[in-house]
Design a protein around this motif. Sequence first.
Motif, short mmCIF file in Angstrom:
data_model
loop_
_atom_site.label_atom_id
_atom_site.label_comp_id
_atom_site.label_asym_id
_atom_site.label_seq_id
_atom_site.Cartn_x
_atom_site.Cartn_y
_atom_site.Cartn_z
N GLU A 40 -3.12 -2.29 -13.48
CA GLU A 40 -3.81 -3.42 -12.87
C GLU A 40 -2.98 -4.70 -12.98
OE1 GLU A 40 -8.17 -5.63 -12.77
OE2 GLU A 40 -7.69 -4.31 -14.45
N ALA A 41 -2.35 -4.90 -14.13
CA ALA A 41 -1.51 -6.09 -14.32
C ALA A 41 -0.30 -6.05 -13.39
CB ALA A 41 -1.06 -6.19 -15.78
N ILE A 42 0.29 -4.89 -13.22
CA ILE A 42 1.43 -4.76 -12.30
C ILE A 42 0.97 -5.04 -10.88
CG2 ILE A 42 3.11 -3.15 -11.30
CD1 ILE A 42 3.08 -1.75 -14.11
N TYR A 43 -0.17 -4.47 -10.49
CA TYR A 43 -0.71 -4.69 -9.15
C TYR A 43 -0.94 -6.18 -8.92
CZ TYR A 43 -3.58 -4.58 -5.01
OH TYR A 43 -4.06 -4.82 -3.74
N ASN A 44 -1.57 -6.83 -9.88
CA ASN A 44 -1.86 -8.27 -9.73
C ASN A 44 -0.59 -9.10 -9.69
OD1 ASN A 44 -4.65 -7.97 -9.55
ND2 ASN A 44 -4.88 -8.02 -11.78
N ALA A 45 0.44 -8.68 -10.40
CA ALA A 45 1.69 -9.45 -10.45
C ALA A 45 2.52 -9.34 -9.18
CB ALA A 45 2.53 -9.02 -11.65
N ILE A 46 2.59 -8.14 -8.58
CA ILE A 46 3.52 -8.00 -7.46
C ILE A 46 2.94 -7.37 -6.20
CG2 ILE A 46 5.60 -8.01 -8.87
CD1 ILE A 46 5.73 -4.99 -8.65
N CYS A 47 1.79 -6.78 -6.27
CA CYS A 47 1.24 -6.09 -5.08
C CYS A 47 0.16 -6.91 -4.39
CB CYS A 47 0.65 -4.74 -5.46
SG CYS A 47 1.76 -3.66 -6.38
N SER A 48 -0.65 -7.60 -5.17
CA SER A 48 -1.83 -8.26 -4.61
C SER A 48 -1.48 -9.43 -3.70
CB SER A 48 -2.76 -8.74 -5.73
OG SER A 48 -2.15 -9.76 -6.49
N GLY A 49 -0.29 -9.97 -3.81
CA GLY A 49 0.10 -11.08 -2.94
C GLY A 49 0.12 -10.68 -1.48
N CYS A 50 0.46 -9.44 -1.19
CA CYS A 50 0.49 -8.95 0.20
C CYS A 50 -0.72 -8.06 0.51
CB CYS A 50 1.76 -8.15 0.45
SG CYS A 50 3.28 -9.14 0.33
N HIS A 51 -1.03 -7.18 -0.42
CA HIS A 51 -2.13 -6.23 -0.17
C HIS A 51 -3.49 -6.80 -0.55
CE1 HIS A 51 0.54 -2.94 0.90
NE2 HIS A 51 1.32 -3.30 -0.11
N MET A 52 -3.52 -8.02 -1.08
CA MET A 52 -4.71 -8.76 -1.48
C MET A 52 -5.29 -8.22 -2.79
SD MET A 52 -4.98 -11.19 0.77
CE MET A 52 -3.20 -11.20 0.82
N PRO A 53 -5.93 -9.09 -3.57
CA PRO A 53 -6.48 -8.66 -4.87
C PRO A 53 -7.47 -7.50 -4.77
CG PRO A 53 -6.40 -11.04 -4.76
CD PRO A 53 -6.03 -10.53 -3.39
N ASP A 54 -8.21 -7.45 -3.66
CA ASP A 54 -9.18 -6.36 -3.49
C ASP A 54 -8.61 -5.17 -2.73
OD1 ASP A 54 -9.00 -7.44 -0.96
OD2 ASP A 54 -11.15 -7.79 -0.72
N GLY A 55 -7.32 -5.23 -2.38
CA GLY A 55 -6.67 -4.14 -1.67
C GLY A 55 -6.98 -4.08 -0.19
N ALA A 56 -7.56 -5.14 0.37
CA ALA A 56 -7.98 -5.14 1.77
C ALA A 56 -6.83 -5.25 2.76
CB ALA A 56 -8.98 -6.27 2.02
#
Length: 130
Positions: A40-56
Motif C-alpha cells: 500500500e505504501a509503494i502504491y501510494n508513493a508511486i502508483c496513485s499519482g496516475c492510477h488515483m488513490p482509489d485505483g479509478a
Amino acid sequence: MKRHISLTVFAAALALSGAASAQDFVQSGTSERLPQTDGEAIYNAICSGCHMPDGAGAIGAGAYPALAGNANLEAADYPIYLIINGQKAMPPLGSYLDDAQIASVVNYIRHNLGNNFEGETDAAYVAQSR
C-alpha cells in the motif's frame, strides 16, 4: 501579445517544474531504490499519482487505466511484467523496486482497490519474471 506572453510563461513554468516520475521521486533521496516495502505504501508513493488513490484511473496528459475492478490483474504475471518493463506512459520500475517490493505492490493491487483475486505472489516468482 498577451497570448504570446501567456504561452511563454506557461512554457517556462512547465520547463521548470519538469515531469514528475517515479525516477524523480526515487532519485531525490539518498538511494536509487524506493524505501517502502509495504504494498500500500509503494502504491501510494508511486502508483496513485496516475492510477488515483482509489485505483479509478484517469485521463488527462495521458490515459491511465483503472486498477480497481480490472480483470487483467487476475493473473499476477500481467502487473509484474508492466511494473518491471513499463508500457506506454507507465515508466519501467524494475530497476527501482526489488523483487519483494514488486510482489508486495502486486499483491496489494490484486487484493484491494475493488479487486479480490485469488493467490499471492512472492519475490522468487517476480525474480523468474525478470
